[in-house]
Scaffold this active site. Structure first.
Site, PDB file in Angstrom:
ATOM      1  N   SER A   1       1.075  -1.205  -0.119  1.00 20.66           N
ATOM      2  CA  SER A   1       0.066   0.236   0.482  1.00 20.66           C
ATOM      3  C   SER A   1       0.656   0.911  -0.300  1.00 20.66           C
ATOM      4  O   SER A   1       1.754   1.204   0.470  1.00 20.66           O
ATOM      5  CB  SER A   1      -0.836  -0.259   1.357  1.00 20.66           C
TER       6      SER A   1
ATOM      7  N   PHE B   1      -7.261  -0.345 -15.914  1.00 23.70           N
ATOM      8  CA  PHE B   1      -7.525  -0.076 -16.165  1.00 23.70           C
ATOM      9  C   PHE B   1      -9.197  -1.224 -15.855  1.00 23.70           C
ATOM     10  O   PHE B   1      -9.259  -2.589 -16.063  1.00 23.70           O
ATOM     11  CB  PHE B   1      -7.384  -0.639 -17.591  1.00 23.70           C
TER      12      PHE B   1
ATOM     13  N   ASP C   1      -6.869  12.735 -29.283  1.00 29.07           N
ATOM     14  CA  ASP C   1      -8.327  12.965 -29.887  1.00 29.07           C
ATOM     15  C   ASP C   1      -8.528  14.075 -29.818  1.00 29.07           C
ATOM     16  O   ASP C   1     -10.079  14.420 -30.859  1.00 29.07           O
ATOM     17  CB  ASP C   1      -9.107  12.260 -28.181  1.00 29.07           C
TER      18      ASP C   1
HETATM   19  N1  LIG Z   1       4.492  18.605 -28.832  1.00 31.74           N
HETATM   20  C1  LIG Z   1       3.542  18.870 -29.738  1.00 31.74           C
HETATM   21  N2  LIG Z   1       3.152  20.492 -30.076  1.00 31.74           N
HETATM   22  C2  LIG Z   1       2.138  20.614 -30.386  1.00 31.74           C
HETATM   23  N3  LIG Z   1       0.993  20.009 -31.530  1.00 31.74           N
HETATM   24  C3  LIG Z   1       1.268  18.275 -30.841  1.00 31.74           C
HETATM   25  C4  LIG Z   1       2.069  18.070 -30.136  1.00 31.74           C
HETATM   26  N4  LIG Z   1       1.923  16.997 -30.282  1.00 31.74           N
HETATM   27  C5  LIG Z   1       1.111  15.894 -30.992  1.00 31.74           C
HETATM   28  N5  LIG Z   1       0.868  17.645 -31.335  1.00 31.74           N
HETATM   29  C6  LIG Z   1      -0.151  17.058 -32.033  1.00 31.74           C
HETATM   30  O1  LIG Z   1      -1.530  16.351 -32.381  1.00 31.74           O
HETATM   31  C7  LIG Z   1      -1.507  15.511 -33.328  1.00 31.74           C
HETATM   32  C8  LIG Z   1      -1.784  14.098 -32.305  1.00 31.74           C
HETATM   33  O2  LIG Z   1      -0.113  13.407 -32.186  1.00 31.74           O
HETATM   34  P1  LIG Z   1       0.074  12.434 -31.264  1.00 31.74           P
HETATM   35  O3  LIG Z   1       0.647  11.319 -33.366  1.00 31.74           O
HETATM   36  O4  LIG Z   1       1.171  12.398 -30.467  1.00 31.74           O
HETATM   37  O5  LIG Z   1      -0.717  11.235 -31.204  1.00 31.74           O
HETATM   38  P2  LIG Z   1      -0.814  10.301 -30.085  1.00 31.74           P
HETATM   39  O6  LIG Z   1      -0.161   9.210 -30.608  1.00 31.74           O
HETATM   40  O7  LIG Z   1      -2.763   9.429 -30.584  1.00 31.74           O
HETATM   41  O8  LIG Z   1      -1.377  11.092 -29.383  1.00 31.74           O
HETATM   42  P3  LIG Z   1      -2.256   9.904 -28.100  1.00 31.74           P
HETATM   43  O9  LIG Z   1      -2.721   9.023 -28.450  1.00 31.74           O
HETATM   44  O10 LIG Z   1      -0.976  10.528 -26.794  1.00 31.74           O
HETATM   45  O11 LIG Z   1      -3.162  11.199 -27.652  1.00 31.74           O
HETATM   46  C9  LIG Z   1      -0.813  15.698 -34.268  1.00 31.74           C
HETATM   47  O12 LIG Z   1      -0.252  15.733 -35.456  1.00 31.74           O
HETATM   48  C10 LIG Z   1       0.252  16.682 -34.002  1.00 31.74           C
HETATM   49  O13 LIG Z   1      -0.539  17.762 -34.689  1.00 31.74           O
END
Ligand SMILES: Nc1ncnc2c1ncn2[C@@H]1O[C@H](COP(=O)(O)OP(=O)(O)OP(=O)(O)O)[C@@H](O)[C@H]1O
Ligand SMILES: [Mg+2]
Length: 314
Positions: A22, A102, A243
């Site tokens: 814990s 989860f 998302d």
């Molecule tokens: N550090 C950042 N600064 C600005 N925009 C970002 C950054 N990281 C991600 N993004 C934006 O968000 C979009 C999705 O990011 P990413 O590819 O990391 O998605 P993911 O891996 O599905 O993320 P998660 O599942 O953690 O929400 C990217 O295409 C970009 O436009």
């Protein structure tokens, strides 16, 4: 929760058979989330009226009123009478090691949901996004879309890691849109055994996001489109970027904008999530979008997008 010590100091290698531990947490934060909730919230704050479909527990009441206040139609959320809403509980220690659990709970009842009654209630379904959910539910909704000729977007995200090749094929074959991040895009190819060319034959538009490097949109028969990010002013917490990106992309798609502009609105939404802690805490900061878009993508695209934004967001 946050634990100020180190988990490793309490784990004794020879005693792992009888762990009973814990930890005294120094902080507790409770946040709304879930892919469906996050995406529909983002679309709602952009002025659309997305329909959320899924299964939750009797404890959903507060979350429901929050989502409805932000424009989400929650009438098609099934409420279980035996299980609580899905929940992810995570404790992080001083060196950022994590122990998490989860609980899917009511989520497994999503497999009993049908889309036909939703379509009857709201009229035509323009596009159904099938995000990570109970795997049986994801397959069933996808099959129903295919059978009824409803356009669908495949977005298996984290469920990609747990589903086998035949199941993933069933999720993406015939999709109008396929969303993945870069890692998931490789996983999709590896697990389905379909290479990029073959996926391109089965999916109309494939969107691959690459974190801070932006995204690329591949459409059958067209040149790929790459869109960079809107630089974040501060990096507070990237959870939920994917998302938010989908929310912006889908909103612009609903307005009939070009794919480049869909990706641009997705990017600026994601940036707002990066700049705040939590996945649905950015609504108050979501103003001045036209200027922010214009800075990176130029006036023409910014104006085209701004023409559809609610006045408070422009
Ligand atoms: N550090 C950042 N600064 C600005 N925009 C970002 C950054 N990281 C991600 N993004 C934006 O968000 C979009 C999705 O990011 P990413 O590819 O990391 O998605 P993911 O891996 O599905 O993320 P998660 O599942 O953690 O929400 C990217 O295409 C970009 O436009
Ligand atoms: Mg993701």
């Amino acid at each position: 929760m946050t634990f100020q010590g180190r988990f490793a100091d309490s784990l004794i290698a020879e005693q792992l058979e009888q762990v009973s531990l814990s930890f005294l947490a120094s902080g507790l934060e409770i946040r709304r989330g879930g892919v469906g909730g996050n995406i529909s919230f983002g679309m709602g704050v952009l002025g659309l009226r997305p329909v959320l479909v899924g299964a939750a527990g009797p404890d959903f009441a507060d979350y429901r009123s929050w989502l409805e206040r932000h424009g989400v139609d929650c009438e098609s959320v099934h409420i279980s009478d035996s299980a609580h809403t899905a929940r992810f509980v995570c404790t992080t220690d001083a060196v950022l090691a994590q122990i998490a659990t989860f609980y899917p709970g009511a989520m497994s009842e999503a497999r009993d949901l049908e889309l036909a009654p939703v379509a009857q209630r709201v009229g035509e379904l323009e596009l159904v996004l099938i995000g990570p959910d109970d795997p049986e539910a994801m397959l069933r909704h996808t099959d129903e879309c295919r059978e009824r000729g409803i356009p669908f977007a495949a977005d298996p995200s984290q469920q990609m890691a747990f589903m086998d090749g035949p199941a993933i094929r069933r999720l993406i074959d015939g999709a109008t849109y396929l969303f993945t991040n870069e890692y998931e895009s490789h996983l999709a190819e590896q697990k389905t055994g379909w290479d990029a060319a073959e996926i391109a034959e089965r999916v109309q538009t494939r969107v691959i996001t690459r974190g801070a490097e932006g995204c690329t949109v591949f459409t059958r028969g067209e040149e790929p489109i790459s869109v960079g990010v809107v630089p974040a002013r501060t990096v507070a917490d990237p959870t939920g970027v994917g998302d938010a990106f989908r929310a912006g992309f889908l909103a612009a798609l609903g307005w009939g904008l070009e794919l480049r502009q869909c990706a641009q609105l997705g990017a600026v939404m994601a940036t707002h999530v990066v700049e705040t802690v939590g996945t649905q805490e950015y609504a108050e900061n979501l103003t001045g979008l036209r200027a922010r878009l214009a800075e990176v993508y130029g006036d023409a695209d910014a104006d085209a997008i701004a023409a559809h934004l609610p006045e408070s967001r422009v």
